[in-house]
Design a protein around this motif. Structure first.
Motif, PDB file in Angstrom:
ATOM      1  N   SER A 187       0.783  -1.042   0.010  1.00  0.00           N
ATOM      2  CA  SER A 187       0.143  -0.183   0.067  1.00  0.00           C
ATOM      3  C   SER A 187       1.035   1.260   0.095  1.00  0.00           C
ATOM      4  CB  SER A 187      -0.921   0.020   1.228  1.00  0.00           C
ATOM      5  OG  SER A 187      -0.038  -0.026   2.329  1.00  0.00           O
ATOM      6  N   ARG A 188       0.096   2.414  -0.167  1.00  0.00           N
ATOM      7  CA  ARG A 188       0.867   3.484  -0.027  1.00  0.00           C
ATOM      8  C   ARG A 188       1.543   3.815   1.137  1.00  0.00           C
ATOM      9  NH1 ARG A 188      -0.430   8.408   1.802  1.00  0.00           N
ATOM     10  NH2 ARG A 188       0.590  10.598   0.816  1.00  0.00           N
ATOM     11  N   TYR A 220       5.523   4.226   2.130  1.00  0.00           N
ATOM     12  CA  TYR A 220       6.120   5.582   2.895  1.00  0.00           C
ATOM     13  C   TYR A 220       6.883   5.153   3.865  1.00  0.00           C
ATOM     14  CZ  TYR A 220       5.946  10.408   4.075  1.00  0.00           C
ATOM     15  OH  TYR A 220       6.184  11.894   4.213  1.00  0.00           O
ATOM     16  N   LYS A 233      -3.198  11.017   4.627  1.00  0.00           N
ATOM     17  CA  LYS A 233      -2.524  11.719   3.284  1.00  0.00           C
ATOM     18  C   LYS A 233      -1.381  12.321   3.251  1.00  0.00           C
ATOM     19  CE  LYS A 233      -4.037  14.701  -0.290  1.00  0.00           C
ATOM     20  NZ  LYS A 233      -5.218  15.813  -0.961  1.00  0.00           N
TER      21      LYS A 233
END
Length: 537
Positions: free
Chosen positions: A295-296, A300, A508
């Motif tokens: 996943s993002r 990260y 986000k």
């Protein structure tokens, strides 16, 4: 005036209020309230035992420091150069140092499975055995190929031992995770100092004894860790995710709750484990690395935070001070072995003090401020270094003032790096990875760091030989770029529980989310004060 005894019902009501209060809170808010309701006795019997456990585990970092100091200075020993046809500059010096990194890279497929499948302690014990084997191979070497094989095993074992900081962070009391986790890598300089002292004591031997004694003593630290590790408790998170919840509760009750099963810290952690830890995650499948990239948020965590900091540390220039100190000092006109060894001991002491200071203060200043300030200071230090060595070279090596000033900047680079990078390299990686990612994530980070180190350690002696002081311009550029990167992307982990970081990385903008001090913390603290007032009313 005598205090009137409180009715039993009143006390029970207060406990109910506390329980409801804690049930409604998560992460940093819950931990803040817990510290108000149940202050930690940092000198209790169980806490002292926990310090001792972590202190022995710190030797995993000391093993790395010993090797860096050993190879960084032993290359300057005439007997070693004669035995293996080596020197302080050139490709062969790079090969001797990079073989350690090659071994670390090759350990990648084993780090996660060993730590996740059989437990953190088993992985650490196997790592110690491999390091001891590598030391024996080195000590019995008559030619370079065998010595390089020993270097490979040392790197392999040290790569597997990278699971040690995960164990420390997972076993540490949640209120002391930052300090204990940060101090882990500070013990790098314990090993560094020990090797520097041993090398200084052996420098006057003309025979192979000068390099054999410090090489053989390299087995001492892993031996102590190997003998001690079986007597330590397993990571409570590992126990919980392997269906041994009661054993997990017993461990945190003993070391975090001071033998009180009703301790707030026991209740909070067990609740977080139940809510956040995956009992059927990728950590149970030795071949499954999907948790690192699924996943993002995972990307990260792994790439921009957990991997970036230890990788960038390799490109800050400090590695050249550790592994190629004699070569660096030649650009300042310092070439005698005794002078190099004396400076090496001084750097070890100064760096160790700075690392402990930084590790102790990181919870006060935060991770971001420390690293951004560190990179800015390193940039200025390397600017000073390049100016001094350029002036020394331009004067035909007659400008003694520039030579002395350059030695000051060598010390400054070591101290500044140690203040921030040393305690954070291992701690920050573990803090950013969730439990499912942690074992294999550390393996991936170790591979990337070793790859970065491989390039750095092989290229540095060649660059110093070819362009001398101009090499420092590279580190001016890398350190300044690192400061910019950290400002825009680095997530602050101070004051957050390991499980709470899941929420931060799902936002986000994780960096911005990590800098928000929740209003619920202040609200919770105010509610805690009201509860305390009821207890004393």
């Amino acid at each position: 005036m005598e205090k009137h005894a409180q009715p039993a019902g009143h006390v029970e009501d207060t406990h109910v209020v506390q329980a409801e209060l804690l049930h409604s809170l998560r992460g940093v808010a819950a931990m803040e309230v817990a510290q108000r309701l149940e202050p930690v006795n940092t000198r209790s019997k169980r806490m002292l035992q926990l310090y001792a456990i972590c202190g022995v585990m710190f030797l995993a970092a000391s093993m790395l420091g010993y090797d860096a100091s050993l190879m960084g200075t032993m290359l300057d020993f005439p007997a070693f150069q004669s035995q293996f046809d080596a020197s302080i500059l050139g490709a062969k010096a790079g090969l001797l140092t990079t073989m350690f990194s090659i071994g670390s890279v090759c350990a990648l497929p084993f780090v996660g499975p060993l730590g996740d499948t059989w437990g953190r302690r088993v992985g650490i014990c196997i790592a110690c055995v491999v390091v001891i084997v590598g030391t024996i191979i080195q000590a019995t070497s008559k030619a370079l190929p065998q010595y390089l094989a020993g270097r490979f095993f040392l790197g392999f074992g040290s790569g597997v031992a990278s699971i040690a900081p995960a164990y420390i962070v997972e076993i540490a009391h949640p209120t002391l995770r930052g300090v204990l986790g940060g101090l882990f890598n500070c013990f790098y300089y314990v090993g560094y100092f020990l090797a520097a002292v041993v090398l200084r004591g052996c420098v006057d031997y003309a025979s192979s004894t000068s390099w054999l004694v410090p090489t053989c003593l390299q087995a001492a630290l892993p031996t102590i860790l190997l003998v001690s590790c079986p007597f330590f408790p397993e990571s409570p998170r590992w126990l919980f995710t392997h269906g041994r919840a009661q054993e997990c509760r017993n461990v945190i009750t003993k070391y975090h709750g001071s033998d009180d099963p009703d301790s707030i810290y026991v209740r909070l952690q067990m609740r977080e484990f139940e809510e956040e830890l995956n009992l059927d995650g990728a950590d149970k499948r030795w071949w499954d690395y999907s948790a690192l990239f699924k996943s993002r948020a995972a990307l990260y965590r792994v790439l921009l935070c957990a991997t970036a900091i230890p990788m960038f540390a390799q490109w800050s220039g400090q590695a050249s001070v550790s592994y190629f100190l004699p070569a660096v000092l030649t650009t300042s006109g310092i070439r005698t072995v005794n002078d190099v060894l004396d400076i090496n001991i001084g750097i070890a002491v100064a760096s160790g003090v700075a690392a402990i200071a930084g590790g102790s203060l990181m919870d006060r200043f935060g991770r971001r401020k420390l690293l951004i300030g560190c990179c800015a200071s390193l940039t200025l230090a390397w600017v000073g270094m390049i100016i001094c060595t350029q002036q020394f070279d331009a004067s035909g090596e007659k400008n003694i003032a520039s030579a002395h000033a350059s030695v000051f900047f060598i010390f400054l680079v070591a101290v500044v790096f140690s203040f921030a990078y040393t305690p954070l390299q291992q701690l920050y990686t573990v803090e950013c990875l969730d439990y499912e990612q942690r074992g294999k994530g550390i393996a991936f980070v170790t591979m990337m760091v070793s790859a970065a180190s491989l390039v750095n350690l092989f290229a540095t002696p060649i660059a110093l030989e070819q362009v001398a002081w101009k090499t420092y311009g590279i580190w001016i550029a890398t350190c300044s770029l690192q400061a910019v990167f950290y400002y825009f992307f680095m997530v602050e982990t101070r004051g957050r529980t390991l499980e709470e970081m899941n929420f931060i990385f799902q936002q986000k903008n994780p960096r911005a989310a990590s800098l928000v001090y929740k209003e619920s913390v202040e609200e919770a603290v105010n509610m805690t004060k009201e509860v305390a007032q009821k207890e004393t009313a």
